[in-house]
Design an enzyme around this catalytic site. Structure first.
Site, short mmCIF file in Angstrom:
data_model
loop_
_atom_site.label_atom_id
_atom_site.label_comp_id
_atom_site.label_asym_id
_atom_site.label_seq_id
_atom_site.Cartn_x
_atom_site.Cartn_y
_atom_site.Cartn_z
N LYS A 1 -10.08 -2.13 15.54
CA LYS A 1 -11.45 -1.83 15.97
C LYS A 1 -12.35 -3.01 15.62
O LYS A 1 -12.04 -3.80 14.72
CB LYS A 1 -11.98 -0.55 15.31
N ASP B 1 -13.36 5.03 7.82
CA ASP B 1 -13.18 4.57 9.21
C ASP B 1 -12.18 5.40 9.99
O ASP B 1 -12.04 5.24 11.19
CB ASP B 1 -12.64 3.12 9.22
N PRO C 1 -4.28 -8.16 10.90
CA PRO C 1 -4.30 -8.67 9.53
C PRO C 1 -5.02 -7.70 8.58
O PRO C 1 -5.85 -6.90 9.00
CB PRO C 1 -5.06 -9.99 9.65
N ALA D 1 -9.46 -7.46 6.93
CA ALA D 1 -10.05 -8.19 8.06
C ALA D 1 -11.27 -7.51 8.65
O ALA D 1 -11.94 -8.08 9.50
CB ALA D 1 -8.98 -8.38 9.14
N GLY D 2 -11.54 -6.26 8.25
CA GLY D 2 -12.65 -5.51 8.88
C GLY D 2 -12.27 -5.03 10.26
O GLY D 2 -13.13 -4.73 11.09
N LEU D 3 -10.95 -4.92 10.53
CA LEU D 3 -10.47 -4.50 11.85
C LEU D 3 -9.89 -3.08 11.82
O LEU D 3 -9.35 -2.61 12.82
CB LEU D 3 -9.41 -5.48 12.38
N GLY D 4 -10.00 -2.43 10.67
CA GLY D 4 -9.58 -1.02 10.56
C GLY D 4 -8.08 -0.82 10.69
O GLY D 4 -7.64 0.29 11.04
N GLY D 5 -7.28 -1.83 10.41
CA GLY D 5 -5.83 -1.73 10.58
C GLY D 5 -5.21 -0.58 9.81
O GLY D 5 -4.53 0.28 10.38
N GLY D 6 -5.47 -0.51 8.50
CA GLY D 6 -4.88 0.55 7.66
C GLY D 6 -5.38 1.93 8.08
O GLY D 6 -4.60 2.89 8.14
N SER D 7 -6.67 2.04 8.40
CA SER D 7 -7.24 3.33 8.81
C SER D 7 -6.60 3.80 10.12
O SER D 7 -6.25 4.97 10.27
CB SER D 7 -8.75 3.21 9.04
O1 C5P Z 1 -13.62 5.21 2.67
P1 C5P Z 1 -12.93 3.95 2.32
O2 C5P Z 1 -11.81 4.15 1.35
O3 C5P Z 1 -12.51 3.14 3.50
O4 C5P Z 1 -14.01 3.06 1.57
C1 C5P Z 1 -13.70 1.89 0.85
C2 C5P Z 1 -14.83 1.58 -0.10
O5 C5P Z 1 -16.02 1.25 0.61
C3 C5P Z 1 -15.15 2.72 -1.01
O6 C5P Z 1 -14.97 2.24 -2.32
C4 C5P Z 1 -16.59 3.07 -0.79
O7 C5P Z 1 -17.29 3.03 -2.00
C5 C5P Z 1 -17.13 2.00 0.11
N1 C5P Z 1 -17.80 2.65 1.25
C6 C5P Z 1 -19.16 2.95 1.13
N2 C5P Z 1 -19.80 3.58 2.17
C7 C5P Z 1 -19.13 3.87 3.31
C8 C5P Z 1 -17.77 3.54 3.45
C9 C5P Z 1 -17.13 2.94 2.39
O8 C5P Z 1 -19.80 2.68 0.10
N3 C5P Z 1 -19.80 4.46 4.32
#
Ligand code: C5P
Length: 296
Positions: A14, A140, A98, A101-107
């Protein structure tokens, strides 16, 4: 309904065409508004039922952690717990997206696993339940259930799909992805955003209607805003340096999510992909991750 022995699912990357972080909530997460789109580029996850009493994950990239912390295996545990059935799975992940990367791969992989397991068992869980499980796995994740262009609100769990005509405008729009040889940790990025909250948060509501009008008119440049760019760029200076160079050359571009990958929209300013790649390779070197793809 047909039940299969094995299922292979596209697990798309994404990008956030717009990402505005409003502030920190009492639960520690951040309230945000984002326009998220899935890409043709992505990973492939194959899921099989396993006649054993543990799940197994094999991945084409040995750098991907394949232990219990992997989101695919966490998705399998959450699915089993919800179903109250001792059914186990084997996953094979062809990894192209990768990490960090901010590409949401794991999610995306976690949601591909939920969908794959559910389909293999004849869909015992409905979409709402999958959404609920996805939201627990990561902020994500819920987006990837439908993976259609959508406004993402709350901490990421509220999905408001764009109408069919706006989706049509976005589908097929070409996009270049590029990532330097370092990753950015999302939790770190949110913490640093919070540390300089007064500069970084944009508490005012996003004019989603105005942005939708821009999509309808085919002017995607108006969307390109990311609350993380300034904060992440202070530590990782290679990011703003390259983005400034591209912008000075007339390229519409932005960082995706909390970085480190960035994307360019070549059509919005009619800059040739070859010219964009030359600037990227000149800035970040020959070994840069580079993919030409489109919105799906
Ligand atoms: O939900 P996720 O595990 O992807 O989030 C990773 C980290 O990013 C978390 O530690 C959370 O504190 C932070 N985060 C946040 N606000 C969001 C999404 C994520 O502070 N809306």
């Amino acid at each position: 309904m047909q039940v299969f022995d094995e299922i292979t699912i596209h697990s798309p990357a994404k990008v956030n065409l717009m990402l505005s972080v409003h502030g920190r909530r009492p639960d520690g997460f951040h309230e945000l508004t984002s326009l998220m789109v899935a890409l043709k580029f992505g990973d492939t996850l194959t899921v099989r039922i396993r006649n054993a009493n543990e799940d197994v994950l094999r991945c084409s990239d040995p750098a991907v952690p394949s232990g219990a912390e992997n989101l695919v295996l966490r998705a399998a545990s959450a699915f089993r717990e919800r179903l109250e059935r001792s059914v186990y799975f084997e996953f094979h992940l062809e990894k192209r997206i990768p990490m960090g990367a901010g590409l949401g791969g794991g999610s995306g992989n976690a949601v591909a696993a939920l969908k794959g397991m559910n389909q293999l068992l004849g869909e015992p869980l409905n979409k709402e339940t999958l959404h609920e499980l996805a939201a627990k796995l990561g902020s994500d994740c819920p987006f990837f259930i439908d993976a259609k262009p959508a406004w993402i609100c709350g901490r990421g769990e509220r999905i408001e799909p764009l109408n069919a005509s706006l989706c049509e405008q976005l589908q097929g729009v070409p996009l270049m992805l590029f990532k330097p040889n370092f990753a950015v940790n999302t939790a770190w990025a949110f913490q640093h955003l919070a540390a300089n909250a007064s500069e970084n948060y944009r508490p005012e509501p996003v004019d989603t209607k105005g942005l939708e009008d821009s999509i309808q008119a085919g002017v995607l440049d108006n969307l390109l805003y990311n609350s993380f760019e300034a904060t992440v760029g202070k530590k990782y200076v290679a990011l703003p340096t390259l983005l400034d160079q591209l912008r000075n050359a007339g390229v519409a571009c932005m960082m995706s999510g909390s970085g480190s990958s960035c994307f360019a929209l070549p059509e919005s300013r009619s800059v040739a992909p070859k010219q964009i790649k030359e600037i990227v390779v000149d800035g970040w070197g020959e070994e840069v991750f580079w993919v030409e793809t489109s919105i799906c």
